[in-house]
Each structure stands twice: as structure tokens, then as C-alpha cells.
Enzyme design. Structure first.
Site, PDB file in Angstrom:
ATOM      1  N   TYR A 361       0.633  -1.228  -0.039  1.00  0.00           N
ATOM      2  CA  TYR A 361      -0.095  -0.145  -0.069  1.00  0.00           C
ATOM      3  C   TYR A 361       0.924   1.389   0.048  1.00  0.00           C
ATOM      4  CZ  TYR A 361      -4.536   2.463   0.435  1.00  0.00           C
ATOM      5  OH  TYR A 361      -5.459   3.385   0.056  1.00  0.00           O
ATOM      6  N   GLU A 396      -5.772   6.274   5.513  1.00  0.00           N
ATOM      7  CA  GLU A 396      -5.610   5.286   4.661  1.00  0.00           C
ATOM      8  C   GLU A 396      -4.673   4.353   5.143  1.00  0.00           C
ATOM      9  OE1 GLU A 396      -4.516   5.758  -0.051  1.00  0.00           O
ATOM     10  OE2 GLU A 396      -4.396   7.709   1.180  1.00  0.00           O
ATOM     11  N   LYS A 457       0.268  -0.380 -13.780  1.00  0.00           N
ATOM     12  CA  LYS A 457      -0.545  -0.184 -12.796  1.00  0.00           C
ATOM     13  C   LYS A 457      -2.199  -0.715 -12.722  1.00  0.00           C
ATOM     14  CE  LYS A 457      -1.848   1.306  -8.685  1.00  0.00           C
ATOM     15  NZ  LYS A 457      -1.311   0.959  -7.597  1.00  0.00           N
TER      16      LYS A 457
END
Ligand code: AMP
Ligand code: MG
Length: 534
Positions: A361, A396, A457
Site C-alpha cells: 500500500y 488510509e 498499474k
């Protein structure tokens, strides 16, 4: 469970000047799973009452260290222990546990110790009459605070703050943003701490900045940039491993998580990998390619621990929306869309023992990976700077997302040292030879299949079909396409108000009903007219 997870993963405490009457609150509501310990503790000139959450619940006061007038409570963990042990000059502290190491740093440097620490944590410290509530450089463990007439409450989840239950009373805190729906609850900024001193019985606060995203950029020769990124990523991964059960990596088969999985597999045997997909979409082939490659690269005693695919029906995935918001306490619909598939995945992992999970992440933020259209370097660097200016408060990186399922996550790309190195590379090393995230792809090219290194991506919300399923839900409610974005925001905020400020449990939420209510609220801009009567 000998220390493969942090001793404590959350807390909700009220600090009152010692000697004043303080009541132990009856309960605290955490999304973070795990045994809860009631705390009544003399800390410096303060009395701390409340609760802490620990994955194992083994020691009487997990995450707490006390020495004379100094007490520290650490939820989370540190990653630069070697540096810190050298800084305080006491080799014995190497094995004492992170809370004790932080305590020694605080005794040496005072609140400024938080400028020295690379970690994933929220902490509360008392040193005599001074109280400090701090979070790490990226607010990796969110931290909330409310200041009353004679007390200060701090918690790693807003919904666990006693003030949330008692209604909005409390003082404004200079320099801090009040939380949506409350006048009194504030979030401690990323790279920040709040220092509290009791002056004539009344708490006085000031903000201490401990980290800020660098804005300068460095040009390095290609070879040097590749070596630096490889070494810093390897260090970030290794510092996140602990003795005990083998870790798990959540693997999409994209370059970010594949690089983390490859370096983890090199550093320790038994790495398990897991991928999620839905009936709409998955990246199973891409993730399997990496898992098979790593299994071949690590035979015998260094073998990996296997790869699992978990498929979730779209309807079940959307049903995780309340859990995602309850855990992350996030009001941003885009971020909620990224987090939703991961929250769903964490809740489907084996729950019989807590896992240490490494993710890929956040790599896109310092490397500008999401900005596929920004082909001018100036636009790419602007996008990176903008994302770093605006990440704070989105939660996040929150560990509560996995904590709600009893697991602990850690994100190597947001390691303080690696993040700084990636951020400060000039944009031409990020986009180079026509490829995005060039420096990362090349730095780990020898560890992965060529196809993985080249793969473009795909965001988790795209690869799992989350974006499409949330959109479908709103179309079913009659929202026209041009209002889908605004409608997503209205639904997310409605759920947040019910779950965080309103104290509801996610299992009590009827998503269809809440969606309807959110879309028909008169203050839902641009939605009301378009959906009435559906
Ligand atoms: P991304 O938006 O693709 O960068 O996703 C962020 C991180 O979430 C990745 O680096 C992975 O660690 C994890 N992740 C994303 N998609 C999946 C998936 N389909 N299965 C398992 N983990 C995933
Ligand atoms: Mg991806």
C-alpha cells in the site's frame, strides 16, 4: 504469542491531574479486535483511566512502560530500534520492548524524542506534569483528542473517546482540525504531537511538529538511485519482520506488492501470500505468477508457505462498506473505495490466530504511480507534492482496517526512511524510458518475472471491481451517471455519521436504507432532485 505482533494496538484513556476525582468509564467501543484491559494508572502527575486493546493480552499492562515520573503507552511498533538504542546509549534496551525504548528516548530528549522515531504507532506519554499524545510521521495509527475543563481524553479510534458518547463538549485545540460532526474531538496531525501542561488545574495545549513531507528533490545517477531504493525497501521490509509465525503478504501481482513479497520471502522462510478477487474482476493470474516464481526461487528450508485466492461476491463486498468506514473512520469516498476490498479480504483470512500482514500500500503516492496521464515531469512532481500535502486525516494507513479482523498490517512503502528517499527523487527517475515507477520496477527487476516488472498499474479498487459495484448500487437507486461521484460521497458521510459519531455497530446497518436516506437528504448537493421518487 511471543511478540510477533505489537503489545498494544489501541487505547482510549482520560488523563486527569493526580489527586482529582476520576471515574473509570464503564466501556469503550473499539473496532480493533482483541482483549481489552481496563487501566487505572498513576502516570507522572496524572491519573490515566480507560482501556487498552492488545492482540495477545498477555502482560498485565500491554504496551506500558514506567520509570519514576515517566510513563509511556505505545500502541504499535518501532522500526529504527538500532538507531534509537545507539542514541540513548544503552545496548540492554535492544531487547526490552518498544515501549521501554521509547521511554528511554523521552527521558533523554523530552517530547522531541518523537522526531527521532521511525514507526507505526500512536503514543501517550507523561513526564511529570507534561503529557504528550503523538502519532507517527504519517498518522499511521490515527489518534484523536478532546480537552475538557480539567481532563484530556485521547484514543486511537474517535468512536472510543468517552466524549463521543457524552456528546460534544470540550475545548477547541489550537492548530488541530475538529472532527466532522463534533466541536470537541480533534485528530492529531500526521507527524505531530499535542503537548499538554496543567496550568492551575486547566489543561493547556500546544502542537509539536515532528515530521513534514520534504519538498526538495535529488538527482542521482541511475545506478545509484536503483541501489538506494533497493536497499531502503529491503530495510523497510526487514524491520517489519518479527520472530514467531511467518508473515503474510497481500499480493495483487502488481509491482508494489510483488516487490514486498519477494523481499520478504528472501528475508524469512514461510511467507504466505493471499489475493482477493470478485465475480466481476480479479488479478489471480498475475498474483499466481509471482507466487509461483517465489516458490521456485526459494526451495527447501527457505520455502514459501503457499498462496491463497479468495473470491468475494460483489454483493458481499458492498456489504463491507459499513465495516470499512467503522474501522477506518474515513469520510473520503475515493479512499473508502481503495480500502473496501482490503477490509473485506482481512475479514476472510483465518481468524484463529492473529497475522502479521505486509502490504504494498502507498507506493504510488511518493512515486506518482496513479498519475498515468501526467507525462510532463512538472505535472508529475506537482501531483506527488499535492498528494503529500493532502493525505493527512484520510486514515488510509490505519491498522484498524485489519485490526477489526484481529490482524496487524504494516506498509513498508510508508516507512519514514523509504518514503523520504522515494519522495525526494526527481520526477525523471520516477517516470523514465516511458515507464511509470521506473526506479522501483528496475530496482527489484532481478527478483520477479519480467511480465510483473512491466505490468501497468491497476488500483485495488479497479482490480477487484469495487468501483464498478459501488457505481452499480447507486445506479440501482436511480442516480444518474454525472452524479455518481457526489452520491458516493453522500453515502460514505451518512455511514460515517451513523457509525462513528452515532455509535452504531456495522451489523446494525441496513445499507439499502442508509443509501436511500443519504441520497434524499436535502443537503446532499446535486443529488436530491435527480433521485426523488426512485
Ligand atoms: P493498489 O491500489 O493496487 O496499489 O493496492 C494497494 C495494495 O493492496 C497492494 O500493494 C497489495 O498489497 C494490496 N492489494 C491490492 N489488490 C489486491 C488483491 N486483489 N488481492 C490482495 N491484495 C491486494
Ligand atoms: Mg494494484
Amino acid at each position: 504469542m511471543p511478540g510477533h505482533l505489537p503489545d498494544a494496538t489501541g487505547f482510549a484513556l482520560t488523563a486527569t491531574p493526580a489527586g482529582s476525582a476520576a471515574e473509570q468509564p464503564g466501556t469503550a467501543c473499539f473496532a480493533t479486535a482483541g482483549p481489552t484491559t481496563a487501566v487505572t494508572l498513576r502516570a507522572g502527575d496524572w491519573l490515566w483511566t480507560g482501556f487498552l486493546v492488545s492482540p495477545a493480552g498477555s502482560t498485565p499492562l500491554p504496551g506500558v512502560a514506567t520509570d519514576g515520573p515517566t510513563t509511556v503507552l505505545l500502541a504499535g511498533e518501532l522500526y529504527n530500534q538500532d538507531e534509537l538504542v545507539r542514541a540513548v546509549g544503552d545496548p540492554k534496551l535492544a531487547d526490552a520492548g518498544d515501549a521501554w525504548l521509547l521511554l528511554a528516548c523521552l527521558r533523554r530528549y523530552g517530547p522531541h524524542a518523537f522526531r527521532l522515531v521511525n514507526g507505526r504507532f500512536a503514543a501517550l506519554a507523561a513526564d511529570g506534569g507534561v503529557l504528550v499524545a503523538a502519532t507517527d510521521h504519517c498518522g499511521g495509527v490515527p489518534l484523536y483528542l478532546a480537552v475538557g475543563a480539567a481532563s484530556v481524553s485521547v484514543a486511537t479510534e474517535a468512536k472510543a473517546l468517552p466524549t463521543m458518547a457524552d456528546g460534544p463538549h470540550g475545548q477547541a485545540v489550537t492548530g488541530l482540525r475538529p472532527l466532522r460532526g463534533t466541536g470537541a474531538v480533534h485528530q492529531v496531525p500526521a507527524g505531530g504531537g499535542v503537548v499538554v501542561e496543567a496550568a492551575a488545574g486547566r489543561p493547556r495545549t500546544r502542537l509539536l511538529r515532528t515530521w513534514t513531507p520534504p519538498l526538495h528533490r535529488r538527482h542521482l545517477p541511475e545506478e545509484e538511485a536503483l541501489r538506494e531504493v533497493r536497499e531502503a525497501l529491503d530495510r523497510a521490509v526487514r524491520s517489519r519482520l518479527r520472530t514467531g509465525p511467518a508473515p503474510t503478504a497481500v499480493l495483487s501481482g502488481g509491482i508494489d506488492s510483488s516487490a514486498v513479497a519477494a523481499l520478504t520471502a528472501s528475508a524469512c522462510p514461510g511467507l504466505r501470500t493471499v489475493s482477493m478477487g470478485t465475480d466481476l474482476r480479479d488479478e489471480f493470474r498475475e498474483a499466481r505468477l509471482v507466487a509461483d516464481h517465489l516458490a521456485r526461487a526459494h526451495p527447501g528450508p527457505a520455502a514459501t508457505g503457499g498462496h491463497t485466492e479468495i473470491r468475494i461476491d460483489t454483493a458481499d463486498l458492498l456489504a463491507e462498506l459499513p465495516w470499512t468506514i467503522w474501522a477506518s473512520e474515513c469520510t473520503d469516498p475515493d479512499v473508502v473505495e481503495y480500502l473496501l476490498p482490503l477490509a473485506a479480504l482481512y475479514r476472510r483470512l483465518p481468524a484463529d490466530r492473529p497475522l502479521r500482514i505486509l502490504t504494498g500500500y502507498g507506493a504510488d503516492i511518493p512515486l506518482g504511480g496513479m498519475h498515468r496521464d501526467a507525462d510532463r515531469l512538472a505535472a508529475l512532481d506537482d501531483a506527488v507534492a499535492h498528494d503529500m500535502e493532502t493525505f493527512d486525516g484520510l486514515n488510509e494507513m490505519s491498522p484498524v482496517l485489519s485490526g477489526a479482523a484481529g490482524h496487524w498490517t504494516t506498509h513498508p512503502y510508508w516507512d519514514r526512511d523509504l518514503l523520504e528517499r522515494l519522495l525526494t527523487l526527481e520526477a525523471g527517475l520516477k517516470r523514465r524510458h516511458g515507464r511509470d515507477k521506473w526506479v522501483l520496477r528496475e530496482a527489484v527487476a532481478d527478483l520477479l518475472p519480467a511480465e510483473t516488472v512491466r505490468r501497468p498499474k491497476l488500483g485495488v479498487h479497479e482490480g477487484s471491481g469495487t468501483t464498478s459495484s459501488f457505481t452499480l448500487l447507486l445506479r440501482e437507486h436511480g442516480v444518474p451517471d454525472e452524479r455518481i461521484g457526489a452520491a458516493k460521497g453522500a453515502v460514505v458521510r451518512r455511514l460515517y455519521d451513523r457509525l462513528v459519531a452515532g455509535g452504531a455497530h456495522p451489523d446494525e446497518i441496513d445499507l439499502g436504507q442508509e443509501t436511500k436516506a443519504a441520497l434524499h437528504r436535502p443537503d446532499a448537493p446535486g443529488i436530491e432532485g435527480g433521485t426523488r421518487g426512485t
